[in-house]
Design an enzyme around this catalytic site. Structure first.
Site, mmCIF file in Angstrom:
data_model
loop_
_atom_site.group_PDB
_atom_site.id
_atom_site.type_symbol
_atom_site.label_atom_id
_atom_site.label_comp_id
_atom_site.label_asym_id
_atom_site.label_seq_id
_atom_site.Cartn_x
_atom_site.Cartn_y
_atom_site.Cartn_z
ATOM 1 N N ASP A 1 2.083 7.096 -6.771
ATOM 2 C CA ASP A 1 1.988 6.958 -5.308
ATOM 3 C C ASP A 1 2.297 8.276 -4.607
ATOM 4 O OD1 ASP A 1 1.698 4.394 -6.151
ATOM 5 O OD2 ASP A 1 3.539 3.621 -5.250
ATOM 6 N N LEU B 1 0.826 -1.210 0.000
ATOM 7 C CA LEU B 1 0.000 0.000 0.000
ATOM 8 C C LEU B 1 0.860 1.260 0.000
ATOM 9 C CD1 LEU B 1 -2.621 -1.366 2.536
ATOM 10 C CD2 LEU B 1 -2.839 -1.213 0.047
HETATM 11 C C1 GLA Z 1 4.151 0.913 -7.764
HETATM 12 C C2 GLA Z 1 4.843 2.188 -8.266
HETATM 13 C C3 GLA Z 1 3.877 3.078 -9.046
HETATM 14 C C4 GLA Z 1 3.112 2.296 -10.111
HETATM 15 C C5 GLA Z 1 2.552 0.992 -9.553
HETATM 16 C C6 GLA Z 1 1.972 0.113 -10.626
HETATM 17 O O1 GLA Z 1 3.206 1.236 -6.802
HETATM 18 O O2 GLA Z 1 5.389 2.911 -7.187
HETATM 19 O O3 GLA Z 1 4.562 4.179 -9.597
HETATM 20 O O4 GLA Z 1 3.924 2.067 -11.232
HETATM 21 O O5 GLA Z 1 3.534 0.247 -8.847
HETATM 22 O O6 GLA Z 1 0.853 0.688 -11.177
#
Ligand code: GLA
Length: 386
Positions: free
Chosen positions: A173, A126
């Site tokens: 994120d 998460l």
């Molecule tokens: C991780 C990375 C994000 C994104 C997701 C996949 O959470 O930190 O930048 O690429 O994987 O969608």
């Protein structure tokens, strides 16, 4: 949690902290791996995350203590020595932010004491790392009175992940944790950082997370390989079409250009990305029309694509998705980088009880333990707690 972290600060440092903060974890409803390919994403912040208590110091020392890493005790470092240091462990996320800010010309004269305590489930995928990076940047900004916008926080912390920690992630994120808003998801175009808040009050429907309990370390996983593969696809495509990112192309374009890509695996990455980018737009429209049935179908389609085309799922995640669907989920999918972490399930509130009962029975029969289930709410991004 707020009082706990305050009391812990007192216990470790023998004085009261000046400020308290919360930085949430994130869920991406849809838009798997599109964010480093110029595509769209649809994330929100959840009511699980990292709490922090902090005070500015009068010298150049930074002291960090985490209840989740209590065996490591207080980890110290000096503002004059900000290079990556393996012994600093998770505190590299803190020194990484300072390193980046310094390289951007921000003047930081003083260190700080910080206690953190998180309630993000271990192995839940998460984005505890982005939560810690954004939290640290927000704290430094406030303590040192730096002029940094939320979007700059997202860019700075992404750069720390890419350059200092060594994960070639996109900006999703960091962006959602810096800019998230209660009862809203963000539709973000990662190529331009244009974004839109989409209201999403979860009265009749709920998002439920199931933790696969398989800790995922992006640095050690195939995440960077996927990033490199997509760079390769882009390089080939650019010989034939004028684009900046793979997600500039549509599923129709895929039929035209796939012939130029020899590798079967690379074709699959390409196909996933153009379809997924379109699904994000469809999911945004479904949310705007409160069409949760269609949203559920898109979630499941996104999982199948992550599994078969982008190949970032795992047997456990696939099983959890199928168990979710069989227990009445409108749509279930893996979230985050993949190879572990959690699945997201969209459940009609009226069916919640039967979903939880059915799912728990199936899970216990299969894994001989109780599942880790969290019904999550959509909350604001990083913030000071007053
Ligand atoms: C991780 C990375 C994000 C994104 C997701 C996949 O959470 O930190 O930048 O690429 O994987 O969608």
């Amino acid at each position: 949690m707020k009082d706990t972290v305050k009391n812990l600060f007192y216990k470790e440092f023998c004085y009261n902290p000046d400020k308290l903060y919360f930085s949430p974890g994130r869920v991406n409803i849809i838009g798997g791996h599109t964010d480093y390919n110029g595509g769209a994403v649809l994330p929100f912040c959840i009511d699980l995350g990292i709490y922090a208590a902090v005070s500015k110091r009068k010298d150049k020392i930074i002291k960090v203590y985490s209840t989740n890493m209590s065996k490591k005790g207080i980890i110290n470092f000096n503002l004059n020595n900000l290079d990556y240091d393996k012994n600093r462990n998770y505190v590299n996320y803190v020194s990484g932010v300072l390193h980046k800010l310094k390289s951007l010309g921000y003047i930081i004269h003083y260190g700080f004491d910080m206690v953190i305590s998180g309630n993000l489930p271990r192995g839940g995928g998460l984005s505890s790392s982005a939560a810690l990076l954004v939290l640290t940047t927000k704290i430094i900004k406030d303590l040192m009175n730096l002029d940094i916008t939320d979007i700059e926080i997202a860019k700075i912390t992404k750069a720390v992940e890419n350059q200092y920690i060594g994960v070639q992630c996109g900006i999703m994120d960091q962006f959602i944790i810096a800019k998230g808003k209660k009862d809203n998801v963000i539709y973000l175009e990662s190529s331009t950082l244009d974004f839109e808040y989409i209201p999403c009050e979860l009265n009749n429907y709920k998002f439920v997370l199931i933790n696969s309990n398989v800790a995922r370390k992006l640095t050690n996983s195939e995440y960077n390989t996927r990033q490199a593969e997509t760079q390769e696809v882009l390089k080939i495509l650019r010989k034939h079409v004028n684009i900046n990112h793979i997600c500039d192309l549509s599923p129709k374009d895929y039929n035209i250009y796939e012939q130029y890509i020899e590798s079967h695996d690379l074709k699959k990455r390409f196909k996933h990305l153009v379809n997924e980018h379109l699904r994000v737009k469809q999911a945004r429209d479904a949310l705007q029309n409160s069409d949760f049935e269609s949203l559920g179908k898109l979630l499941y389609a996104a999982h199948i694509s992550a599994k078969n085309l982008y190949q970032v799922s795992s047997n456990i995640l696939d099983e959890l998705v199928e168990m979710g669907m069989d227990s009445g989920s409108l749509g279930s999918k893996m979230i985050g980088g993949g190879f572990g972490g959690s699945t997201l399930n969209l459940i009609k509130s009226d069916n919640m009880e039967s979903f939880l009962t059915d799912f728990t029975i199936k899970y216990k029969n299969r894994f001989r333990r109780t599942p880790i289930i969290n019904i999550v709410n959509i909350v604001d991004g990083v913030r000071e707690l007053l």
